[in-house]
Scaffold this active site. Structure first.
Site, PDB file in Angstrom:
ATOM      1  N   ASP A 127      17.264 -11.185  -3.497  1.00  0.00           N
ATOM      2  CA  ASP A 127      18.537 -10.941  -4.085  1.00  0.00           C
ATOM      3  C   ASP A 127      18.950  -9.470  -3.940  1.00  0.00           C
ATOM      4  O   ASP A 127      20.110  -9.170  -3.484  1.00  0.00           O
ATOM      5  CB  ASP A 127      18.428 -11.191  -5.681  1.00  0.00           C
ATOM      6  CG  ASP A 127      18.542 -12.512  -6.080  1.00  0.00           C
ATOM      7  OD1 ASP A 127      18.573 -13.331  -5.041  1.00  0.00           O
ATOM      8  OD2 ASP A 127      18.339 -12.745  -7.265  1.00  0.00           O
ATOM      9  N   ARG A 141       7.298  -6.058   3.646  1.00  0.00           N
ATOM     10  CA  ARG A 141       5.816  -6.547   3.063  1.00  0.00           C
ATOM     11  C   ARG A 141       5.885  -6.316   1.417  1.00  0.00           C
ATOM     12  O   ARG A 141       5.964  -5.488   0.670  1.00  0.00           O
ATOM     13  CB  ARG A 141       4.598  -5.651   3.532  1.00  0.00           C
ATOM     14  CG  ARG A 141       3.531  -6.683   2.933  1.00  0.00           C
ATOM     15  CD  ARG A 141       2.270  -6.219   3.777  1.00  0.00           C
ATOM     16  NE  ARG A 141       1.948  -5.009   3.592  1.00  0.00           N
ATOM     17  CZ  ARG A 141       0.773  -4.280   4.079  1.00  0.00           C
ATOM     18  NH1 ARG A 141      -0.122  -5.046   4.926  1.00  0.00           N
ATOM     19  NH2 ARG A 141       0.376  -3.076   4.373  1.00  0.00           N
ATOM     20  N   HIS A 189       0.787  -1.085  -0.232  1.00  0.00           N
ATOM     21  CA  HIS A 189       0.199   0.113  -0.149  1.00  0.00           C
ATOM     22  C   HIS A 189       0.782   1.064   0.240  1.00  0.00           C
ATOM     23  O   HIS A 189       0.451   2.274   0.563  1.00  0.00           O
ATOM     24  CB  HIS A 189      -1.032   0.042   1.038  1.00  0.00           C
ATOM     25  CG  HIS A 189      -1.973  -0.979   1.109  1.00  0.00           C
ATOM     26  ND1 HIS A 189      -2.887  -1.141   0.289  1.00  0.00           N
ATOM     27  CD2 HIS A 189      -1.890  -2.159   2.208  1.00  0.00           C
ATOM     28  CE1 HIS A 189      -3.795  -2.334   0.539  1.00  0.00           C
ATOM     29  NE2 HIS A 189      -3.187  -2.999   1.690  1.00  0.00           N
ATOM     30  N   GLU A 197      -5.493 -12.371   6.646  1.00  0.00           N
ATOM     31  CA  GLU A 197      -6.607 -11.338   6.549  1.00  0.00           C
ATOM     32  C   GLU A 197      -7.679 -11.565   5.854  1.00  0.00           C
ATOM     33  O   GLU A 197      -8.519 -10.416   5.598  1.00  0.00           O
ATOM     34  CB  GLU A 197      -5.898 -10.199   5.683  1.00  0.00           C
ATOM     35  CG  GLU A 197      -4.460  -9.648   5.957  1.00  0.00           C
ATOM     36  CD  GLU A 197      -3.717  -8.980   4.936  1.00  0.00           C
ATOM     37  OE1 GLU A 197      -3.739  -7.787   5.065  1.00  0.00           O
ATOM     38  OE2 GLU A 197      -3.192  -9.388   4.036  1.00  0.00           O
ATOM     39  N   ASP A 201      -8.337  -5.782   7.069  1.00  0.00           N
ATOM     40  CA  ASP A 201      -8.733  -6.609   6.128  1.00  0.00           C
ATOM     41  C   ASP A 201      -9.783  -7.512   6.625  1.00  0.00           C
ATOM     42  O   ASP A 201     -10.714  -8.004   6.155  1.00  0.00           O
ATOM     43  CB  ASP A 201      -7.697  -7.218   5.062  1.00  0.00           C
ATOM     44  CG  ASP A 201      -7.196  -6.200   4.103  1.00  0.00           C
ATOM     45  OD1 ASP A 201      -7.989  -5.930   3.181  1.00  0.00           O
ATOM     46  OD2 ASP A 201      -5.885  -5.973   4.060  1.00  0.00           O
TER      47      ASP A 201
END
Length: 254
Positions: free
Chosen positions: A85, A71, A46, A150, A176
């Site tokens: 990576d 996240r 978000h 969620e 959520d």
């Protein structure tokens, strides 16, 4: 640092307290990293973040005694490969609803034959471009996976999800969850609070770390009392928004 070193406090007596960094700014990330919290959640779901913008934030936070939990916007295996990576050690993936999905995420974080992560360590910041001896053999031990539950379906499957080998923590997302349970915009609805507390107990009973988002201090303390090991209690942008509003309210005439 091994996975056990990274999240040692999750199985200890002292919970970890953190905040979101969603501004997309390495400067802001560094300010927050020096604030004394245990971890920062750098968000790509978000927030205006992508792989290139994460690198300077990881570099800025690395100088401080706080962990960065990133996240991802999705559990796509190709994106996970890129995040690992560039040096993401602690990965969180949203909207996990089944043990099968959790197992796929674990596989995406491990090299063959245990997983499907593509081998490009010579090009990777994570291996210091080939300067970390034995990186391919030790990489999995240095990573943690947090999956987000969620939705109502996720709650129904939380025990199976948390039981997956390679899942280190389960992050319960009240916003959520509230929407999925029919209480959009009301993460402190009694049904949501009770559902989160029950899930915390389920996850903790399996020896995994239960994590949760709670900006209201009474709610955060309630979840801590229920056994949450990670609690996210604020965000850079909300601190700035509320702080600027407070300044305006104190100095501007009505």
């Amino acid at each position: 640092m091994t996975r056990a070193d990274t999240w040692v406090a999750l199985r200890g007596d002292t919970p970890l307290i953190g905040m979101w960094v969603v501004s997309g700014s390495a400067y802001t990330a560094e300010i927050c990293a020096g604030g004394g919290l245990d971890f920062l959640v750098i968000d790509c779901e978000h927030a205006p973040n992508d792989v290139p913008s994460l690198v300077p934030q990881l570099q800025a936070v690395a100088a401080y005694p706080t962990e960065a939990l990133v996240r991802a916007p999705t559990g796509d295996a190709v994106l996970i490969k890129q995040l690992l990576d560039i040096g993401v050690r602690n990965l969180m993936v949203p909207m996990v609803e089944s043990a099968e999905q959790a197992r796929a995420l674990v596989a995406a974080m491990r090299y063959p034959p245990e997983g499907i992560r593509g081998v490009g360590a010579a090009f990777a910041r994570a291996s210091r471009w080939g300067r970390v001896p034995g990186y391919l053999d030790s990489a999995a031990a240095e990573l943690t996976l947090t999956v987000q539950v969620e939705s109502r379906r996720g709650l129904d499957e939380v025990k199976a999800i948390a039981s997956v080998d390679g899942v280190d923590a389960v992050f319960l997302g009240p916003a959520d969850l509230a929407a999925s349970l029919g209480h959009l915009g009301r993460p402190e609805h009694p049904e949501v609070l009770a559902s989160v507390e029950q899930a915390i107990g389920t996850v903790a009973a399996l020896g995994k770390a239960a994590c949760v988002n709670a900006f209201a201090e009474p709610v955060a303390r309630r979840y801590l009392a229920a056994g949450a090991r990670l609690v996210v209690v604020g965000a850079d942008v909300t601190l700035l928004a509320r702080g600027s509003e407070d300044l305006a309210a104190r100095y501007r005439q009505p």
